[in-house]
Design an enzyme around this catalytic site. Structure first.
Site, PDB file in Angstrom:
ATOM      1  N   ARG A 133     172.748 -21.517  71.028  1.00  0.00           N
ATOM      2  CA  ARG A 133     171.781 -20.561  71.172  1.00  0.00           C
ATOM      3  C   ARG A 133     171.779 -19.247  70.558  1.00  0.00           C
ATOM      4  O   ARG A 133     170.736 -18.774  70.109  1.00  0.00           O
ATOM      5  CB  ARG A 133     171.470 -20.562  72.594  1.00  0.00           C
ATOM      6  CG  ARG A 133     170.066 -19.995  72.994  1.00  0.00           C
ATOM      7  CD  ARG A 133     169.603 -19.773  74.361  1.00  0.00           C
ATOM      8  NE  ARG A 133     170.240 -18.552  74.946  1.00  0.00           N
ATOM      9  CZ  ARG A 133     170.292 -18.229  76.043  1.00  0.00           C
ATOM     10  NH1 ARG A 133     170.249 -19.228  77.042  1.00  0.00           N
ATOM     11  NH2 ARG A 133     171.072 -17.232  76.418  1.00  0.00           N
ATOM     12  N   LEU A 155     166.603 -16.017  76.004  1.00  0.00           N
ATOM     13  CA  LEU A 155     166.753 -15.188  74.803  1.00  0.00           C
ATOM     14  C   LEU A 155     168.452 -14.664  74.976  1.00  0.00           C
ATOM     15  O   LEU A 155     168.678 -14.137  76.022  1.00  0.00           O
ATOM     16  CB  LEU A 155     166.096 -14.045  74.513  1.00  0.00           C
ATOM     17  CG  LEU A 155     164.631 -14.515  73.876  1.00  0.00           C
ATOM     18  CD1 LEU A 155     163.475 -13.433  73.804  1.00  0.00           C
ATOM     19  CD2 LEU A 155     164.684 -15.308  72.446  1.00  0.00           C
ATOM     20  N   ASN A 168     157.127 -10.622  78.377  1.00  0.00           N
ATOM     21  CA  ASN A 168     156.543 -11.846  78.514  1.00  0.00           C
ATOM     22  C   ASN A 168     155.586 -11.865  79.618  1.00  0.00           C
ATOM     23  O   ASN A 168     155.296 -11.041  80.366  1.00  0.00           O
ATOM     24  CB  ASN A 168     157.962 -12.572  79.351  1.00  0.00           C
ATOM     25  CG  ASN A 168     157.720 -14.125  79.460  1.00  0.00           C
ATOM     26  OD1 ASN A 168     157.148 -14.699  78.911  1.00  0.00           O
ATOM     27  ND2 ASN A 168     158.100 -14.391  80.766  1.00  0.00           N
ATOM     28  N   GLY A 204     167.907 -12.631  82.604  1.00  0.00           N
ATOM     29  CA  GLY A 204     167.733 -13.566  83.614  1.00  0.00           C
ATOM     30  C   GLY A 204     166.337 -14.422  83.731  1.00  0.00           C
ATOM     31  O   GLY A 204     165.805 -14.007  82.380  1.00  0.00           O
ATOM     32  N   HIS A 207     153.911 -14.309  82.450  1.00  0.00           N
ATOM     33  CA  HIS A 207     154.369 -15.372  83.708  1.00  0.00           C
ATOM     34  C   HIS A 207     153.074 -15.640  84.542  1.00  0.00           C
ATOM     35  O   HIS A 207     152.582 -14.712  85.231  1.00  0.00           O
ATOM     36  CB  HIS A 207     155.635 -14.747  84.460  1.00  0.00           C
ATOM     37  CG  HIS A 207     156.265 -16.088  85.347  1.00  0.00           C
ATOM     38  ND1 HIS A 207     156.825 -16.998  84.814  1.00  0.00           N
ATOM     39  CD2 HIS A 207     156.268 -16.218  86.668  1.00  0.00           C
ATOM     40  CE1 HIS A 207     157.282 -17.888  85.866  1.00  0.00           C
ATOM     41  NE2 HIS A 207     156.624 -17.196  87.117  1.00  0.00           N
TER      42      HIS A 207
HETATM   43  C1  GRF Z   1     151.432 -19.409  80.196  1.00  0.00           C
HETATM   44  O1  GRF Z   1     150.974 -19.823  81.589  1.00  0.00           O
HETATM   45  C2  GRF Z   1     152.327 -18.441  80.320  1.00  0.00           C
HETATM   46  O2  GRF Z   1     152.160 -17.492  81.656  1.00  0.00           O
HETATM   47  C3  GRF Z   1     153.828 -19.183  80.387  1.00  0.00           C
HETATM   48  O3  GRF Z   1     153.404 -20.182  79.579  1.00  0.00           O
HETATM   49  C4  GRF Z   1     152.043 -20.401  79.688  1.00  0.00           C
HETATM   50  C5  GRF Z   1     151.812 -20.525  77.995  1.00  0.00           C
HETATM   51  O4  GRF Z   1     150.594 -20.756  77.814  1.00  0.00           O
HETATM   52  N1  GRF Z   1     154.808 -18.378  80.165  1.00  0.00           N
HETATM   53  P1  GRF Z   1     149.957 -20.662  76.220  1.00  0.00           P
HETATM   54  O5  GRF Z   1     150.900 -21.544  75.351  1.00  0.00           O
HETATM   55  O6  GRF Z   1     149.889 -19.382  75.865  1.00  0.00           O
HETATM   56  O7  GRF Z   1     148.622 -21.289  76.486  1.00  0.00           O
END
Ligand code: GRF
Length: 208
Positions: free
Chosen positions: A66, A94, A108, A144, A110
């Protein structure tokens, strides 16, 4: 940072990438200049191609480990002049060396209110727990799994017994808004980290 050259990493459908392309690309000095993936068939790559943004795939199979893959990806992003990396559904951790090359410059999105429900299956985890409020988080990325400093969050009450699909549908527009808004605010220099309190992200009041 006045404006931003943005690299996006995505593994899947790419709806967050599409929101960035539609709403922030080419505005306020923000350019999406590279879209990378670990999956050659990620729909996100096709979305980039459709608007002429360079794309590349960094599949694990092509590298000894990786770290080697991530360094190749970092070099590619650096060559494109990227100063902000957005993980938009990028389903890999990463390497520390990748992150060191973009300090406080990797974010990111989430689909949960972190620190609750990190990792994969966040919506399913939240449903299994029985929460009544769902939400989304944009955060800086560290080594993490979804543990980096929180930049912004949005919540939505969903009492009753929604399905995972219903929650996902409710969260999607929140994610798109929060991610686009965060990228704009980073580009305007409105979001910073105080090194003495690294978990406490400073978000300046919007200037408009
Ligand atoms: C989203 O729900 C994001 O929060 C998560 O992965 C999903 C990606 O959705 N990390 P998309 O590919 O942008 O439609």
């Amino acid at each position: 940072m006045a404006g931003a050259r943005v690299g996006v990493l995505a593994s899947g459908v790419g709806s967050n990438l599409q929101a960035l392309l539609d709403r922030v690309h080419g505005r306020d000095g923000i350019e999406i200049v590279a879209v990378g993936s670990d999956k050659p068939d990620a729909q996100a790559l096709a979305r980039a191609r459709a608007v002429g943004v360079p794309d590349a795939t960094f599949a694990a199979a092509g590298y000894p480990d990786r770290r080697a893959r991530d360094l190749a990806m970092a070099r590619w992003l650096e060559a494109a002049g990227v100063d902000l990396v957005v993980l938009a559904g990028y389903m890999q951790l990463l390497d520390a060396e990748f992150l060191a090359r973009f300090p406080h410059r990797v974010i990111n999105v989430h689909p949960a209110l972190l620190p609750a429900f990190p990792g994969i299956g966040a919506i399913e985890q939240a449903l299994a727990y029985g929460v009544k409020v769902f939400g989304v988080t944009v955060h800086f990325v560290d080594e993490g799994v979804d543990t980096g400093p929180v930049i912004a969050q949005r919540a939505v009450e969903m009492p009753g017994e929604p399905t995972a699909a219903q929650v996902r549908e409710a969260l999607r527009p929140l994610e798109h808004d929060l991610l686009c808004n965060t990228v704009v605010r980073i580009a305007r220099g409105e979001i910073g980290v105080d090194p003495s309190r690294p978990r406490h992200v400073r978000v300046r009041e919007a200037s408009e």
